[in-house]
Design a protein around this motif. Structure first.
Motif, mmCIF file in Angstrom:
data_model
loop_
_atom_site.group_PDB
_atom_site.id
_atom_site.type_symbol
_atom_site.label_atom_id
_atom_site.label_comp_id
_atom_site.label_asym_id
_atom_site.label_seq_id
_atom_site.Cartn_x
_atom_site.Cartn_y
_atom_site.Cartn_z
ATOM 1 N N MET A 57 0.794 -1.232 0.000
ATOM 2 C CA MET A 57 0.000 0.000 0.000
ATOM 3 C C MET A 57 0.826 1.281 0.000
ATOM 4 N N ILE B 259 -8.035 -4.134 -3.003
ATOM 5 C CA ILE B 259 -7.579 -3.079 -2.082
ATOM 6 C C ILE B 259 -6.682 -2.093 -2.841
ATOM 7 N N ILE C 214 -11.247 -3.202 1.959
ATOM 8 C CA ILE C 214 -10.471 -2.070 1.422
ATOM 9 C C ILE C 214 -10.246 -1.041 2.531
ATOM 10 N N ALA D 161 -7.939 -2.400 5.442
ATOM 11 C CA ALA D 161 -6.498 -2.395 5.129
ATOM 12 C C ALA D 161 -5.938 -0.986 5.290
ATOM 13 N N MET D 162 -6.695 -0.014 4.808
ATOM 14 C CA MET D 162 -6.198 1.356 4.859
ATOM 15 C C MET D 162 -6.113 1.872 6.298
ATOM 16 N N TRP E 100 -3.299 0.336 8.133
ATOM 17 C CA TRP E 100 -2.050 1.010 7.761
ATOM 18 C C TRP E 100 -1.907 2.325 8.534
ATOM 19 N N ALA F 132 -6.327 -7.919 4.964
ATOM 20 C CA ALA F 132 -6.295 -6.482 5.283
ATOM 21 C C ALA F 132 -5.246 -6.192 6.354
ATOM 22 N N ALA G 268 -1.738 -4.158 5.896
ATOM 23 C CA ALA G 268 -1.451 -3.019 6.769
ATOM 24 C C ALA G 268 -0.068 -3.162 7.410
#
Lengths: 621, 621
Positions: free
Chosen positions: A422, A462, B462, B465-466, B469, B502, B506
Motif C-alpha cells: 500500500m 484493495i 479495502i 487495510a487502509m 495502515w 487487510a 497493513a
C-alpha cells in the motif's frame, strides 16, 4: 435472466435478459439526438418515494428484451456509418486468413468459423482517422458525444449544482467536472488525458472513454489457453463479464483457434476489445520467442487491426539495457509479453524490435485508430520487487514512447503493476502521471500482499481502489484464480464485481459528482427496509437476495420491517423515528422548546447542543 | 483436518487437526522458559532450499494433534496459576445463574448446560489486578512475556538488523521495534497504547496484545439471534474462526440461551472473548429498552465478569445531548447498542446511565481486568453519514471516558466506524489518536461504498487495510452476509481470510519488520513452481489447492514447472534463468565483459546500464 440456447448447439449460448427490476433506456444527446446512448434504469418499488435510478450500462443489446440476439450474425454494426460519414477511409480486400493464424489447427480441432465476413476499412494518407486527430483539430466526433452523454449517468445539466455539493472528495489533481460535455471530452482527448478505444473496424462498439477525469473503468481478461477452454466458453464469458459491468474485455487467448475465437468475440462485443498481439505472433513461430521477427509481428498487427481490435498491449519498453536489472528480483519477469521480449533480446543480443520499429507500429495503428496500451513487461511479480529500477526504467521509456505515439496521432494508455504494498502505490501513480504526460494509467490491481492465493481479487481489490482514487483511469481485474488457473464463469463475475466495487469506491473518494447517488439510494432503501430495492440497487442483486433468503427465506420477510440480525422484537433502525420526532420538538422554537424547557431546568443542564459546540461542552462535565 | 464428532451428539462438533503441512511448535521465552508460546510452523517441501516458516497461531489446542479435545470439559485452565501466583484475588461463590440469564427459556428449548463449574475470582481492594496497573508499577506479567514472544513470530533477536532493512514502510507515527521485548510490551500497556484483554476468570486464554505498535489484529463476530442458529453452531464457529486466524471473537448472541452459549464459548476459547452486555440486559427486560435500569445492567456486567468475558463493548458515549444530531442522517443510528441507549435516553429524557455510572462500571471491570471497548453507538451506517458531528461528538466523549478508565486502572480500546469513503478514513484515525490519547482503535471495516450488499467483506476489506495502515490496532471483520443475514460457517471463514489480508497488507505498509518474510517465502515458492509450498504458505491452502486442481487436476501438475496460464510450451518464469546467466556475464568483469565488449561495439551503443543512470540514458535516444 434467460440462458439462450442457439438452435445450432455448436454455437455459443450466452446470457440475455435484463438484470432484476431493471430496464434498458436510451438517452438522446442534444448534440446528436439520433444517437441512442444506453443506460440501465433500476426500477424501485412502489412507495419508494423517490425516482428510479439510472446507472451506467456496459451490457450492450444482451439485456435489451426488444433485441433478438443471434451470435452467429453478431451485433448490429451501427458505428460503420459514423466512420464512413467522416470520410478519409477506404474499404479494401484485407489480408487473407492463413492456417497459422489459428495455430495450424487441424480440421478435427478447428472451431467453427464466424460466417459473416466484413471487408476491413483503413485510413487514407493525409486524412484524420483517430479520435486524437479529430480532437486536436477541434472536431467533436459522434463517439465523443456518445461518451459524454454516457458519463453523465442520465443526469441533466441543471442538476449539476446540487450534485456537486455532494462531491467532497480528494481528487489529487483530477478535475471531474460537475457535468460532462462533448467539448470537455474533446479537450481531454486532445491533450492525451483520455482515450476512446475504437478501431474503425469494430463497428459493433458502444463507445466508452478512459481517463482520470471520467468514471473509473474496469477491464476483464478472458481467453483460452493451450491447456484449457473453448471458443464457446470465451464468448459466453465476454457477455457475462459485460453483464456485470466490465467496461472493456481483453482476449488473452493463446494456442489454437486464436483468430477464430477473437472474431467471434469482436463481432459480438459492444465493449472495446484489447489483445496482446505478441501472444498470437508467438503461436505463429511454434511458441519459440527466438524465432520472432518484426515481419511476423507486423503481419499479426495488420490481421488484428483489420478484425477490429480496439487496443493493443505492446511491450515496447522492455529494452535490452533493462533486462539485467531484473536478475536479482525475487520473481524475475512475470509478464508473459515482457518475458517473450526479454528472451528475444537476449537470444539475439539486440534491442527489442518493438522499440526499434515503434514509429512503424504507430503508423500502422493510426490507420485503424487502434489505441496503444503500452505494456509493463517488467512489472513486479511480488511485494519484494515493487517499485524497483527495472520497473521504473521501463515506465520512463513508456513516457518517451507516449510522446512519439502522440506525435503520430495515436491514442495511448499506459499499463501498470502488479504487486505493490500500500505505501508504494501512490508513488506509481505520481510517477506515471509525470513520466507519461497524464496519459491514462491502466493497472493490474495492484496486489497489496502475496500471501493469499485464492483470494487475489481481494488482495488486489484493495490496491485497485486506492490507485483508482489516486488517479488510475482503468483497473484490470484479478480473479480468485489468479496464479492458480484460468478463471471460469463464476470467477469472471467475482472479479468484475470486486473491481466495480474498487472503481466505485475510487469515484466516491475522488469526489465524482454523481457517484454517491447510488450509495444514497441504496442506503435509504436499506433504512426503509425496502429489501427488494436494496438488492436491486446493489451490484449483484441475485447474490444479495440469495444471501438474505438463506436466513429468512419466506417471501413475507422481504417486506418485513426487521432483519435477521436483531429480529422482529427490536430494531435499531426503527428507533430513528423517535429520534426524528424528538429533534423536531427541539427545533420547533414556538412549541417544542417551550414544552421542553421545563424538563431542561429539571435536569439542571443543557440537553440541546448545537453541532458546533459539542466539543466545547465535553470539556465541562 | 478432522471433523471431530463428540460421542454425545448433542454436544458441539468442532474442527481439529493441523492445517496442511503445518505443525504446532512452542517457543520458550527467555524471561519465563516454562511458558509455551504457540506458533505454527509451515513445513516446506524437500529441496525448497530454505527453512520452514513460523507464523502466528491463533488456533489454540485444536490444531495440536497431541491434545485430545473435549468440548464438554473445556480447554486446560493454565492461566489460573498465573493469576493466583500474583495474588490480590479471592475466590468467591459468585452470582447464581437465574432463569432470565437465559431469557427464561423453557425446558424444551434450553440448551444443555456446560457441566464443569469454576468458582470465580475477583480482585481484592488495594491490590493490583489489571495488566495496566502492573505495567504502571513496572511489573512485567507472564501475559506480557507471553505476548512479546508471540509477536516476534519465532524470530530471534540477532536477526533484527537484517529484517529491519526489509521494513521500508510508512508508519504514520507508529513505532514497531525490530524486536519485541517484554519490557516494550509493559511500557506500551503502561501508557495505554496497548491492551492485553484478559479477564482473570478466563483461565483458558492464550494472551494476545492489541496496539498500534504490534501486529494488526482481527476480530470475528459470532452469536445466535432470536431468529436463528444454536449453541452448537456458535462453538463450532468460534473454533473455525480462530483456525483461520481470528485474534479475538465477539459473542453477539441475543435471544434465549445467551448465558449458556457464552459459557460454552468461553470455556473452549483460547482467544479473548468480547461481548456487548446491553444485549443480554435487554433480554432480561423483555427486549424493551425503556425498561432498562442501571441495576439490571450492573447485574449483567457482574454475571459476565464472573464468566470470564475479556472485553465489554460499552456505548457510554451515546449521550442524550447528541441524539438529535442523528435526526437528519440518511441511516440514523445503526448500532444496536447505540439505538438501545438512544431509545432509553429519549424515553426517560435523561442522560445515559452508562455515562452517569461510568465510574462504577470502571470499578467493577477493574476487579476482573475486563477491558473496555468503548462502543461507537453513533457510528455512520452509510457513506452519506460518515464523519458527521454525531459521530465525532461521541468520539470526543470516548476520549474523555478513556482518561477516566485509565485513572481507574482499566485497559481501554475504542471502537470506530462503519461506513466511510476512502478519503475520509485517515481523518477518523487521526482524530481517534488525538482524542483518545493513542488508546488502541478497533474499527468495523470501514465499508468504502454502500452499493454491494453480498460483498461487504470486500467493500470493507479495502477500508480495513487502509485504516490498519494508518494505525488501527484491530479490525472487526465484516462477512459477505453483512446487512443481509447471519454469517454461517463459510461466511465466517471468508470474513476471517479477508481480514487477515487487510491486517497483513497493513503490517507490510506500516513496515512491520517481519511481515514481508511470508510474502517473500510464498513468492519464491511461486517462482520456483513449488506449488504445494505456494498453497501451504498462503492464508487458505485448501482453497488455493482446490482452485489449482480445477484447471490442472493431475497430481503430476503440482510438481510441473508450468501453470495453466501459459501452458507447458512456454513459461515466462523460466526465462529468468537466461536473464540471470546474462547478468552474471555482464557482471563478471574478467571474463564476461571482455567477451561482450565486441558485441557492444558492434551494436554501437551501451547495452549495460547502471540502475542509477537509466533515467539519464532515456533522454538520449
Amino acid at each position: 435472466m434467460n440462458i439462450r440456447s442457439n438452435p445450432d448447439t455448436t454455437l455459443p449460448a450466452v446470457t440475455t435478459g435484463p438484470l432484476p427490476s431493471s430496464r434498458k433506456i436510451f438517452a438522446a444527446p442534444e448534440a446528436a439526438p439520433d444517437l441512442r446512448v444506453p443506460l440501465r434504469e433500476i426500477i424501485l418499488s412502489e412507495g419508494a418515494g423517490e425516482p428510479n435510478l439510472p446507472v451506467y450500462d456496459t451490457s450492450g443489446p444482451y439485456t435489451d428484451p426488444s433485441v433478438t440476439i443471434d451470435v452467429n450474425s453478431g451485433l448490429p454494426r451501427n458505428r460503420l456509418a459514423w466512420v464512413r460519414e467522416r470520410g478519409g477511409v477506404e474499404e479494401y480486400q484485407g489480408r487473407e486468413i492463413k492456417p497459422e493464424d489459428n495455430g495450424n489447427v487441424g480440421a478435427s480441432h478447428a472451431a467453427k468459423a464466424f460466417t459473416a465476413h466484413h471487408k476491413p476499412l483503413r485510413g487514407l494518407d493525409g486524412h484524420k482517422i483517430t479520435q486524437l486527430e479529430f480532437a486536436r483539430a477541434g472536431i467533436i466526433t459522434r463517439e465523443m458525444i456518445y461518451v459524454a452523454e454516457r458519463e453523465n449517468l442520465g443526469r441533466k445539466q441543471q442538476l449539476e449544482r446540487a450534485e456537486a455539493a455532494l462531491a467532497d472528495g480528494e481528487s489529487f489533481g483530477a478535475e471531474v467536472p460537475a457535468f460532462i460535455t462533448p467539448e470537455f471530452v474533446r479537450s481531454e482527448i486532445a491533450r492525451g488525458r483520455a482515450i476512446i478505444p475504437s478501431n474503425i473496424n469494430h463497428a459493433e462498439l458502444e463507445p466508452m472513454i478512459i481517463g482520470r477525469n471520467f468514471l473509473t473503468k474496469i477491464n476483464a481478461n478472458i481467453g483460452n489457453s493451450a491447456v484449457t477452454s473453448s471458443v464457446e466458453e470465451e464468448v459466453d464469458k465476454m457477455v457475462w463479464a459485460i453483464r456485470w459491468g466490465a467496461d472493456t474485455v481483453m482476449d488473452l487467448s493463446t494456442g489454437r483457434n486464436i483468430h477464430t475465437t477473437r472474431e467471434w468475440i469482436l463481432r459480438n462485443s459492444p465493449v472495446p476489445i484489447g489483445t496482446v498481439p505478441i501472444y498470437q505472433a508467438l503461436e505463429k513461430c511454434d511458441g519459440d520467442p527466438v524465432k520472432l521477427t518484426w515481419e511476423l509481428y507486423k503481419d499479426t498487427l495488420i490481421e488484428q487491426c483489420e478484425q477490429g481490435v480496439d487496443y493493443f498491449t505492446i511491450h515496447a519498453g522492455v529494452r535490452l539495457p533493462y533486462i539485467h536489472l531484473t536478475a536479482n528480483r525475487v520473481t524475475g519477469i512475470v509478464s508473459r509479453g515482457g518475458s517473450i521480449m526479454a528472451k528475444w533480446c537476449l537470444a539475439h543480443h539486440k534491442e527489442s524490435f518493438l522499440y526499434t520499429h515503434f514509429d512503424e507500429i504507430c503508423d500502422l495503428m493510426r490507420k485503424y485508430d487502434v489505441s496503444f496500451s503500452l505494456g509493463d513487461g517488467l512489472r513486479p511479480g511480488s511485494i519484494a520487487d515493487a517499485n524497483d529500477r527495472a520497473q521504473f526504467a521501463e515506465l520512463e521509456t513508456l513516457g518517451e514512447l507516449t510522446k512519439i505515439a502522440w506525435e503520430k496521432g495515436c491514442q495511448v494508455m499506459i499499463e501498470g503493476p502488479g504487486h505493490v504494498p500500500m505505501h508504494k502505490i501512490k508513488i506509481n501513480m505520481d510517477k506515471q502521471l509525470k513520466e507519461c504526460g497524464e496519459a491514462p494509467f491502466y493497472t493490474l490491481g495492484p496486489l497489496t500482499t502475496d500471501i493469499a492465493p485464492g483470494y487475489d481479487h481481494i488482495t488486489s481489490g484493495i490496491g485497485a481502489a486506492m490507485i483508482g482514487w489516486f488517479g488510475c483511469a482503468m483497473l484490470c481485474y484479478v480473479t480468485p484464480k489468479e496464479h492458480l488457473g484460468l478463471p471460469d464463469r463464476n470467477d469472471v463475475k467475482t472479479g468484475v464485481i470486486t473491481y466495480k466495487i474498487a472503481a466505485h469506491a475510487a469515484d466516491l473518494a475522488k469526489g465524482h459528482p454523481a457517484a454517491q447517488l447510488r450509495d444514497d439510494a441504496l442506503s435509504r432503501a436499506r433504512f426503509d427496509f425496502r429489501w427488494q430495492d436494496q438488492f436491486n440497487l446493489g451490484l449483484d442483486p441475485d447474490t444479495a437476495c440469495k444471501f438474505h433468503d438463506e436466513t429468512l427465506p419466506k417471501e413475507a420477510h422481504k417486506v418485513a420491517h426487521f432483519c435477521s440480525m436483531c429480529g422482529p422484537k427490536f430494531c435499531s433502525m426503527k428507533i430513528t423515528q423517535d429520534v426524528r420526532d424528538y429533534a423536531a420538538t427541539l427545533n420547533d422554537k414556538e412549541q417544542g422548546m417551550a414544552k421542553m424547557s421545563a424538563k431542561f431546568k429539571e435536569m439542571g443542564e443543557s440537553v440541546y447542543l448545537d453541532a458546533d459546540v459539542v466539543k466545547e461542552s465535553n470539556r465541562v462535565l
